[in-house]
Design a protein around this motif. Structure first.
Motif, PDB file in Angstrom:
ATOM      1  N   ARG A   7       0.837  -1.213   0.000  1.00 42.70           N
ATOM      2  CA  ARG A   7       0.000   0.000   0.000  1.00 42.70           C
ATOM      3  C   ARG A   7       0.867   1.257   0.000  1.00 42.70           C
ATOM      4  O   ARG A   7       0.545   2.249  -0.675  1.00 42.70           O
ATOM      5  N   LEU A   8       1.952   1.226   0.761  1.00 36.01           N
ATOM      6  CA  LEU A   8       2.862   2.373   0.761  1.00 36.01           C
ATOM      7  C   LEU A   8       3.470   2.569  -0.623  1.00 36.01           C
ATOM      8  O   LEU A   8       3.550   3.697  -1.132  1.00 36.01           O
ATOM      9  N   MET A   9       3.892   1.493  -1.259  1.00 35.94           N
ATOM     10  CA  MET A   9       4.479   1.592  -2.583  1.00 35.94           C
ATOM     11  C   MET A   9       3.436   2.000  -3.634  1.00 35.94           C
ATOM     12  O   MET A   9       3.776   2.656  -4.621  1.00 35.94           O
ATOM     13  N   ALA A  10       2.188   1.626  -3.406  1.00 35.57           N
ATOM     14  CA  ALA A  10       1.118   2.085  -4.298  1.00 35.57           C
ATOM     15  C   ALA A  10       0.980   3.599  -4.207  1.00 35.57           C
ATOM     16  O   ALA A  10       0.787   4.288  -5.219  1.00 35.57           O
ATOM     17  N   ALA A  11       1.069   4.131  -2.995  1.00 36.46           N
ATOM     18  CA  ALA A  11       1.014   5.581  -2.813  1.00 36.46           C
ATOM     19  C   ALA A  11       2.213   6.250  -3.492  1.00 36.46           C
ATOM     20  O   ALA A  11       2.094   7.335  -4.085  1.00 36.46           O
ATOM     21  N   LEU A  12       3.374   5.599  -3.424  1.00 37.85           N
ATOM     22  CA  LEU A  12       4.559   6.136  -4.078  1.00 37.85           C
ATOM     23  C   LEU A  12       4.401   6.132  -5.596  1.00 37.85           C
ATOM     24  O   LEU A  12       4.751   7.106  -6.277  1.00 37.85           O
ATOM     25  N   ALA A  13       3.852   5.046  -6.141  1.00 36.34           N
ATOM     26  CA  ALA A  13       3.620   4.970  -7.585  1.00 36.34           C
ATOM     27  C   ALA A  13       2.604   6.011  -8.034  1.00 36.34           C
ATOM     28  O   ALA A  13       2.735   6.617  -9.104  1.00 36.34           O
ATOM     29  N   ASP A  14       1.590   6.232  -7.217  1.00 40.03           N
ATOM     30  CA  ASP A  14       0.599   7.260  -7.539  1.00 40.03           C
ATOM     31  C   ASP A  14       1.260   8.635  -7.556  1.00 40.03           C
ATOM     32  O   ASP A  14       0.975   9.466  -8.437  1.00 40.03           O
ATOM     33  N   ALA A  15       2.155   8.887  -6.605  1.00 39.14           N
ATOM     34  CA  ALA A  15       2.887  10.152  -6.587  1.00 39.14           C
ATOM     35  C   ALA A  15       3.767  10.286  -7.826  1.00 39.14           C
ATOM     36  O   ALA A  15       3.886  11.375  -8.407  1.00 39.14           O
ATOM     37  N   GLN A  16       4.380   9.197  -8.243  1.00 39.51           N
ATOM     38  CA  GLN A  16       5.187   9.216  -9.460  1.00 39.51           C
ATOM     39  C   GLN A  16       4.357   9.643 -10.669  1.00 39.51           C
ATOM     40  O   GLN A  16       4.798  10.444 -11.497  1.00 39.51           O
ATOM     41  N   GLN A  17       3.147   9.097 -10.764  1.00 36.04           N
ATOM     42  CA  GLN A  17       2.297   9.430 -11.906  1.00 36.04           C
ATOM     43  C   GLN A  17       1.923  10.908 -11.905  1.00 36.04           C
ATOM     44  O   GLN A  17       1.912  11.565 -12.953  1.00 36.04           O
ATOM     45  N   ARG A  18       1.640  11.443 -10.737  1.00 34.17           N
ATOM     46  CA  ARG A  18       1.280  12.853 -10.629  1.00 34.17           C
ATOM     47  C   ARG A  18       2.425  13.751 -11.075  1.00 34.17           C
ATOM     48  O   ARG A  18       2.221  14.748 -11.770  1.00 34.17           O
ATOM     49  N   ILE A  19       3.641  13.384 -10.710  1.00 35.91           N
ATOM     50  CA  ILE A  19       4.793  14.202 -11.087  1.00 35.91           C
ATOM     51  C   ILE A  19       5.129  14.020 -12.563  1.00 35.91           C
ATOM     52  O   ILE A  19       5.432  14.994 -13.268  1.00 35.91           O
ATOM     53  N   LEU A  20       5.048  12.777 -13.057  1.00 38.59           N
ATOM     54  CA  LEU A  20       5.355  12.516 -14.461  1.00 38.59           C
ATOM     55  C   LEU A  20       4.446  13.317 -15.392  1.00 38.59           C
ATOM     56  O   LEU A  20       4.877  13.775 -16.451  1.00 38.59           O
ATOM     57  N   SER A  21       3.207  13.505 -14.988  1.00 34.60           N
ATOM     58  CA  SER A  21       2.249  14.195 -15.858  1.00 34.60           C
ATOM     59  C   SER A  21       2.625  15.655 -16.106  1.00 34.60           C
ATOM     60  O   SER A  21       2.144  16.268 -17.066  1.00 34.60           O
ATOM     61  N   THR A  22       3.487  16.210 -15.256  1.00 35.46           N
ATOM     62  CA  THR A  22       3.865  17.622 -15.413  1.00 35.46           C
ATOM     63  C   THR A  22       5.367  17.822 -15.606  1.00 35.46           C
ATOM     64  O   THR A  22       5.806  18.949 -15.799  1.00 35.46           O
ATOM     65  N   SER A  23       6.140  16.747 -15.555  1.00 33.15           N
ATOM     66  CA  SER A  23       7.599  16.898 -15.610  1.00 33.15           C
ATOM     67  C   SER A  23       8.113  16.822 -17.040  1.00 33.15           C
ATOM     68  O   SER A  23       7.468  16.266 -17.935  1.00 33.15           O
ATOM     69  N   THR A  24       9.285  17.388 -17.246  1.00 35.58           N
ATOM     70  CA  THR A  24       9.984  17.298 -18.523  1.00 35.58           C
ATOM     71  C   THR A  24      11.467  17.158 -18.228  1.00 35.58           C
ATOM     72  O   THR A  24      12.153  18.141 -17.948  1.00 35.58           O
ATOM     73  N   ALA A  25      11.949  15.931 -18.258  1.00 31.35           N
ATOM     74  CA  ALA A  25      13.362  15.685 -17.974  1.00 31.35           C
ATOM     75  C   ALA A  25      14.234  16.266 -19.082  1.00 31.35           C
ATOM     76  O   ALA A  25      13.821  16.403 -20.231  1.00 31.35           O
ATOM     77  N   LEU A  26      15.445  16.599 -18.723  1.00 41.27           N
ATOM     78  CA  LEU A  26      16.392  17.170 -19.669  1.00 41.27           C
ATOM     79  C   LEU A  26      16.904  16.079 -20.610  1.00 41.27           C
ATOM     80  O   LEU A  26      17.523  15.112 -20.179  1.00 41.27           O
ATOM     81  N   MET A  27      16.621  16.244 -21.906  1.00 40.24           N
ATOM     82  CA  MET A  27      17.098  15.268 -22.892  1.00 40.24           C
ATOM     83  C   MET A  27      18.600  15.426 -23.099  1.00 40.24           C
ATOM     84  O   MET A  27      19.119  16.544 -23.132  1.00 40.24           O
ATOM     85  N   PRO A  28      19.328  14.305 -23.230  1.00 42.36           N
ATOM     86  CA  PRO A  28      20.753  14.405 -23.543  1.00 42.36           C
ATOM     87  C   PRO A  28      20.952  15.078 -24.893  1.00 42.36           C
ATOM     88  O   PRO A  28      20.048  15.118 -25.735  1.00 42.36           O
ATOM     89  N   ALA A  29      22.143  15.591 -25.104  1.00 39.21           N
ATOM     90  CA  ALA A  29      22.462  16.214 -26.385  1.00 39.21           C
ATOM     91  C   ALA A  29      22.336  15.189 -27.507  1.00 39.21           C
ATOM     92  O   ALA A  29      22.626  14.008 -27.323  1.00 39.21           O
ATOM     93  N   ARG A  30      21.897  15.652 -28.662  1.00 42.62           N
ATOM     94  CA  ARG A  30      21.714  14.763 -29.799  1.00 42.62           C
ATOM     95  C   ARG A  30      23.027  14.057 -30.151  1.00 42.62           C
ATOM     96  O   ARG A  30      23.042  12.894 -30.544  1.00 42.62           O
TER      97      ARG A  30
END
Length: 325
Positions: A53-76
């Motif tokens: 259940r704790l890890m489910a809450a962590l996964a849910d938090a991951q989804q919330r952050i992923l929906s608004t995040s934009t990681a820095l892409m490596p140089a081409r």
């Protein structure tokens, strides 16, 4: 030996009936599906239900952050260099890791803390992580990715991994399949170079009936034929084991029949002495490799008693002492 990398247009012109070699994570659902499956498994009288259940809450938090995040892409240039040398195009073990991963970690802690009902040990862990300096956090991240077990803090590792997963899954959702090279080394993710957790035989669409192993970091899945060990690529000595208590009068044929009907099995290899779990979506449609692997510790105990070791640890469950052999 360096393999020739096909151009994107050439890959797209190949036979459309061919087995899709990759299945990239779906940005809008990857962690949400994991959270839902963890909660489902926790309700099935699981011995580690509270942790699930704790890890489910962590996964849910991951989804919330992923929906608004934009990681820095490596140089081409970096991506193209890795393609030319048949290397993972966004390797997790790198000196160029986006420092924003630490911001993701603190956001995850904020969400978990805001959910309330923290146990005293968990509250202490959250407080400790908040005050850990950046260099120490980066050192822990390096140890986890490189599997330097003796250096890993097992209590903090799941939260550090969760932050890294958001960053690399973000990258995976924005990379075209045609940009991902074939690797010479079997058993590692072609996108980030990390180890897989478990595998799944999928149903539906172009993936129907094919086995894919899922990366424990970026959630990319790649096709591995069922006749091969997903760890060492051997085709010899492959066997399947299922949970359940055999009776004294159970024959070998009956044991095999019972294992055949199981939705979750451990696939062992006599050549390398390891095992990795495999799930069958036609028997458990909601099977999610990362979640089901975590929730099936009984099967791990069974395989340990049989003399096999895990091909790779689960990123959210680090024992105090791990056999690195």
């Amino acid at each position: 030996m360096v393999q020739r990398i096909l151009e994107a247009a050439k890959i797209e012109s190949l036979d459309p009936s061919a087995i899709p070699r990759l299945r990239m994570p779906e940005r809008g659902t990857v962690f949400a599906a994991r959270a839902a499956r963890l909660l489902q498994l926790a309700e099935a009288s699981n011995p580690i239900a509270g942790y699930l259940r704790l890890m489910a809450a962590l996964a849910d938090a991951q989804q919330r952050i992923l929906s608004t995040s934009t990681a820095l892409m490596p140089a081409r240039e970096s991506i193209e260099r890795n393609q030319q040398h048949s290397m993972p195009i966004v390797p997790a073990l790198t000196d160029e890791r986006d420092p924003a991963w630490r911001d993701v970690l603190f956001m995850l802690l904020d969400i978990i803390e805001a959910a309330g009902a923290l146990t005293p040990p968990l509250a202490q862990l959250v407080a400790r992580l908040r005050t850990t300096d950046a260099a120490t956090l980066d050192t822990q991240a390096d140890a986890i990715i490189a599997l330097r077990f003796a250096e890993i803090d097992p209590a903090a590792a799941p939260f550090i991994v969760a932050a890294l997963q958001v960053v690399w899954t973000d990258l995976a959702t924005r990379i075209a399949v045609s940009d991902v090279p074939y690797l010479d080394a079997p058993g590692v993710c072609p996108l980030c170079g990390s180890m897989p957790v478990a595998s799944i035989v999928r149903v539906g669409g172009t993936h129907d009936g094919y086995r894919y192993v899922q990366c424990g970091l970026c959630s990319t899945e790649w096709h591995v034929v069922r006749a091969k060990c997903s760890n060492c690529d051997s085709t010899k000595g492959i066997a399947y084991h299922a949970m359940g208590t055999p009776t004294d009068d159970e024959t070998e044929e009956q044991r095999a029949a019972r294992a055949k009907q199981a939705a979750l099995k451990a696939e062992s290899c006599d050549e390398c002495g390891t095992y990795r779990k495999i799930g069958y979506q036609d028997k458990a449609y909601d099977f999610e490799p990362y979640a089901d692997d975590l929730a099936s510790l009984t099967l791990d105990l069974l395989m340990g008693d049989a003399g096999f070791r895990r091909a790779s640890p689960h990123p959210w469950l680090w024992p105090e002492h791990v056999d690195e052999a």
